[in-house]
Scaffold this active site. Structure first.
Site, PDB file in Angstrom:
ATOM      1  N   ARG A 241      -5.059  -8.319  14.227  1.00  0.00           N
ATOM      2  CA  ARG A 241      -4.324  -8.499  12.981  1.00  0.00           C
ATOM      3  C   ARG A 241      -4.308  -9.940  12.468  1.00  0.00           C
ATOM      4  NH1 ARG A 241       1.227  -5.089  13.052  1.00  0.00           N
ATOM      5  NH2 ARG A 241       1.003  -5.479  10.825  1.00  0.00           N
TER       6      ARG A 241
ATOM      7  N   HIS B 120      -6.850   1.421   7.868  1.00  0.00           N
ATOM      8  CA  HIS B 120      -5.791   0.451   8.194  1.00  0.00           C
ATOM      9  C   HIS B 120      -4.405   1.087   8.022  1.00  0.00           C
ATOM     10  CE1 HIS B 120      -4.741  -3.723   9.069  1.00  0.00           C
ATOM     11  NE2 HIS B 120      -3.771  -3.651   8.168  1.00  0.00           N
TER      12      HIS B 120
ATOM     13  N   TYR C 280      -0.255  -0.853 -11.521  1.00  0.00           N
ATOM     14  CA  TYR C 280      -0.545  -1.497 -12.802  1.00  0.00           C
ATOM     15  C   TYR C 280      -1.811  -2.348 -12.772  1.00  0.00           C
ATOM     16  CZ  TYR C 280       4.290  -0.200 -13.878  1.00  0.00           C
ATOM     17  OH  TYR C 280       5.440   0.492 -14.086  1.00  0.00           O
TER      18      TYR C 280
END
Length: 852
Positions: A37, A83, A127
């Protein structure tokens, strides 16, 4: 059914010691965070989440030539297939890859609101739209040609690449930052052309050193003219001096000063570029706050005139203001920041700190493997094609016979068998021949096949040369790198400036870790940590200071000579100074100098706690928020938290940090971030652990709230903050030199202002508690007695035992003496000082066995 009644079940039961199981489980967790990570791979410069996003876009065909796709769709594809760690983490990463002020060469082409340098967040993923940038496609080029290894995804439903082919050294080009368990990385971005030129230089001259890859020329032209000048930040600005840059490239670590680019006139100062990761809105607010509280004079107005074309912050000066004086004030407080370089990356799955050459060598090894595997894949394809073309050419030479054989056959299989028998064709060749159209028998088609066959043979010969000669393979890598440079290379944005031609005291002070000692009579001094090599626990230590009659050691702490320190007194005041400003004696026996020469202390006021300002630095990539707090506890058990922003401007006479009730005094201070647990310990061995958020954030003048309900006659000894990413145990030390390590999990969480639990027994030999600290593996502690004896020992040497026990000897304290102060030396600092130090460094050569 019990395991005793079934031998098969009993045989499957495996006994294990809980401490060994916990240790191994924590190590497994740490390595999972490190490799899975937080840290980038040295080969492609990507963390798994970056790699998965790009691969998911590649698989979905969201390339630089396609239309933009909703970010929510990309996040969903990435989370569903590769993921499974939540959409927020994926979208935050996608957002950063699209920000041209965060990435030197953005890997995502975003459409919509993806945030700003003012710290504005990106719009919701529903958006915004995104697609891969063209340079990101270079990271995935040839991935279908078996150039990299693949592994199963999290549910074994599909596969994902373990690394991308990476046609350019992305780790250096775009940099990286991240915090793992016990380590962190912070790699600055660089100019693509410079990094590629350095890689090409390394290909041409494998024996060259870091000095040959770095431009170390000074203003007079002295030094080498290597291709890499230094970091090249997306926001431009200026790097002050080259020494720190050179150190970062040669050691993998360094602290680079970055200064805003500005213009100074008689009427105004105009900021055109800001240091990397500087929040513009927050910077303007800090300047305005300094102007309003009178600490920054000569400014009458500040305007933000920035637009899409770039940064422009106008600072209007008063008519009688001195522009140079205002500029110096701004430089000292606002217009410079420090970029701490830690060139830490995964090499073969293990974290390593690399210098510049090592980083490029590892990249080249990866690229050689990619080009070799690609060439093998292309060679196999070319040989297959040549084999087919050979069959077609043979068939064309005997076209009449081939046609007769096919026409006379009963079916397709019969035709294939007859052709194989007549001309020795392979199965693949006859499949192709019987599928040929009559139009391919023309002389023009025959000529085209012969031409293609010659080209395929030339390709095979070229690929065999590449695979058989490493210099040819490296030539291919060099050629492809230079093509990428021609396609995407641009001019530097970050320049270098001299340090105004002035040599400051700080420039003459080497960076090193020191032990600072403060006595009750307000004498202070600093000594190199390397003077005190680690000893086994339970020793008497060595003389750390010879005190005057009646004086005692009040506090001891470890800091770097270039660090800023916040010094908190028992009366609730806080002062600020640099470590190097404190006196350093020739030998450790020297008493030091009066503290009033450095801090404006009142009579009887004592330093009670010291906080390193480096601990206050905020990580802008932190998903959980970026606030930091100074958390304080008083002897009477009151606790308060105050945002570090309230301590931005500390006067030479100090400022109020906490208001104390009559008879109370400040006991300890810790840096927290709103996500820690706090442990408050009392002198009689009681301790309480509670969530930090139970103490609301307050102003500097607040008194705080109840943290621990003390019994009559008891006082707070210390405060510890639990950072579960680094701390494994608490360490409690008593006045008589005894102490113990206890697993943090042994302290169950309670509500604040309770009486707590028994931490350590204080009756008899132990005496009252001196302090409590939280420590991790590899940390050291420095323990100093009131009469000046000092011992440094590894935390790992102390036994791990439960609460409500007496502990073991940490320091053999003589009769009439007591432990005065304890300081934790982080593992990295301890290791560095052990590497640099050789024991007694005070020059007197007198370190007798009795002292040890």
């Amino acid at each position: 059914m019990s395991s005793d009644s079934d031998p098969k079940i009993a045989a499957q039961v495996e006994n294990a010691r809980i401490e060994q199981e916990m240790e191994q489980s924590y190590i497994d967790y740490a390595m999972s965070v490190i490799a899975g990570r937080a840290l980038p791979d040295v080969r492609d410069g990507l963390k798994p989440v970056h790699r998965r996003i790009l691969y998911a876009m590649h698989q979905a065909g969201i390339s630089s030539g396609s239309s933009h796709r909703k970010s929510s769709s990309i996040v969903g594809e990435t989370m569903g297939d590769y993921h499974p760690h939540g959409d927020s983490a994926i979208y935050d990463t996608l957002t950063r890859m699209a920000q041209d002020f965060s990435m030197r060469y953005p890997l995502v082409d975003g459409q919509g609101n993806f945030g700003s340098v003012d710290g504005d967040p990106a719009a919701a993923m529903r958006y915004t739209e995104a697609r891969m940038s063209s340079i990101a496609e270079e990271l995935l080029e040839d991935i279908e040609k078996d150039t990299v290894d693949f592994q199963s995804n999290y549910d074994d439903r599909t596969e994902e690449p373990t690394v991308l082919p990476a046609a350019f050294p992305n780790l250096l080009v775009n940099g990286s930052s991240g915090i793992a368990v016990g380590m962190s990385t912070n790699i600055p971005p660089h100019n693509l052309g410079e990094v590629i030129d350095a890689t090409v230089k390394l290909i041409d001259d494998p024996d060259c050193g870091v000095e040959d890859l770095v431009d170390t020329r000074d203003g007079r032209g002295n030094g080498s003219d290597g291709p890499v000048k230094g970091p090249d930040f997306p926001t431009g600005a200026n790097i002050v001096g080259k020494n720190a840059v050179h150190k970062a490239y040669t050691t993998g670590r360094g602290r680079i000063r970055v200064r805003a680019d500005f213009e100074v006139t008689e009427e105004r100062i105009v900021l055109n570029e800001l240091p990397y990761q500087e929040n513009k809105a927050r910077l303007i607010k800090r300047i305005a706050d300094d102007v309003n509280d009178g600490s920054l004079e000569g400014i009458r107005d500040i305007r933000d005139e920035s637009d899409r074309d770039g940064i422009r912050v106008v600072i209007e000066l008063k008519r009688n203001a001195d522009p140079q004086l205002v500029k110096n004030h701004l430089l000292s407080s606002h217009l410079e920041s420090t970029f701490g370089v830690i060139n830490l990356a995964l090499v073969d799955g293990e974290p390593r700190v690399l210098d510049l050459k090592q980083t490029l060598v590892e990249y080249l090894e990866h690229r050689k493997e990619v080009v070799r595997r690609r060439s093998e894949y292309d060679l196999a394809e070319a040989e297959d094609r040549a084999h087919i073309l050979e069959g077609r050419l043979t068939a064309l030479e005997h076209v009449d016979s081939v046609v007769d054989i096919i026409r006379d056959a009963d079916d397709r299989d019969g035709a294939k068998a007859a052709l194989r028998e007549a001309y020795g064709f392979s199965e693949a060749q006859v499949d192709h021949i019987v599928s040929m159209q009559l139009g391919s028998l023309t002389s023009m088609e025959t000529e085209a096949i012969e031409t293609e066959y010659e080209e395929v043979q030339a390709t095979i010969e070229r690929l065999e040369t590449i695979l058989g000669d490493e210099s040819e393979l490296l030539g291919v890598i060099e050629e492809e790198l230079l093509e990428i440079k021609d396609r995407y290379g641009d001019d530097r944005r970050t320049n270098f400036v001299e340090n105004d031609g002035e040599v400051t005291r700080e420039d003459l002070v080497p960076e090193e870790d020191v032990v600072v000692v403060v006595t009750e009579d307000d004498y202070v001094k600093q000594m190199p940590l390397s003077w005190f090599r680690a000893q086994r626990r339970g020793g008497k230590g060595i003389i750390g200071s010879e005190l005057k009659q009646g004086d005692k050691v009040a506090s001891v702490f470890v800091a770097n000579t270039h660090d800023y320190l916040l010094c908190f007194t028992d009366r609730g005041q806080v002062y600020k100074l640099k470590t190097y400003q404190l006196p350093r004696p020739e030998t450790r026996y020297t008493r030091g100098s009066a503290l009033v020469n450095y801090l404006d202390l009142d009579a009887g006021e004592e330093i009670q706690a010291v906080v390193n300002c480096d601990d206050l630095e905020v990580n802008d990539d932190d998903d959980e928020g970026d606030e930091k707090f100074l958390t304080m506890v008083t002897r009477g058990g009151r606790v308060k938290r105050t945002n570090v922003d309230r301590f931005q401007n500390i006067l030479s006479t100090g400022i109020r940090a906490i208001t104390l009730e009559e008879g109370d005094e400040l006991a300890d201070v810790e840096v927290t971030d709103g996500r820690h647990d706090l442990i408050v310990s009392s002198e009689r061995g009681m301790s309480i652990r509670f969530d930090e958020e139970e103490v609301r954030a307050m102003g500097r003048s607040a008194r705080g709230v109840g943290g621990i309900d003390l019994r009559e006659g008891d006082r707070v000894a210390g405060l510890a903050a639990v950072d579960e990413g680094r701390h494994d145990w608490t360490l409690t030390v008593t006045r008589n030199g005894y102490g113990k390590r206890t697993k943090i999990a042994d302290y169950r969480k309670q509500s604040r202002n309770g009486k707590g639990l028994i931490d350590i027994k204080t009756e008899g030999r132990n005496g009252p508690v001196c302090t409590i600290e939280t420590v991790g593996r590899g940390d050291h502690i420095v323990v100093m007695s009131e009469k000046g004896q000092i011992i440094r020992t590894a935390v790992d040497d102390l036994s791990v035992i439960s609460r409500n026990t007496k502990g073991v000897t940490v320091m053999d304290v003589e009769d009439g003496d007591a432990v005065g102060a304890v300081s934790v030396v982080p593992a990295a600092v301890a290791q560095a000082s052990d590497d640099d130090g050789d024991g007694d460094k005070d020059g007197d050569g007198d370190e007798s066995a009795a002292e040890q």
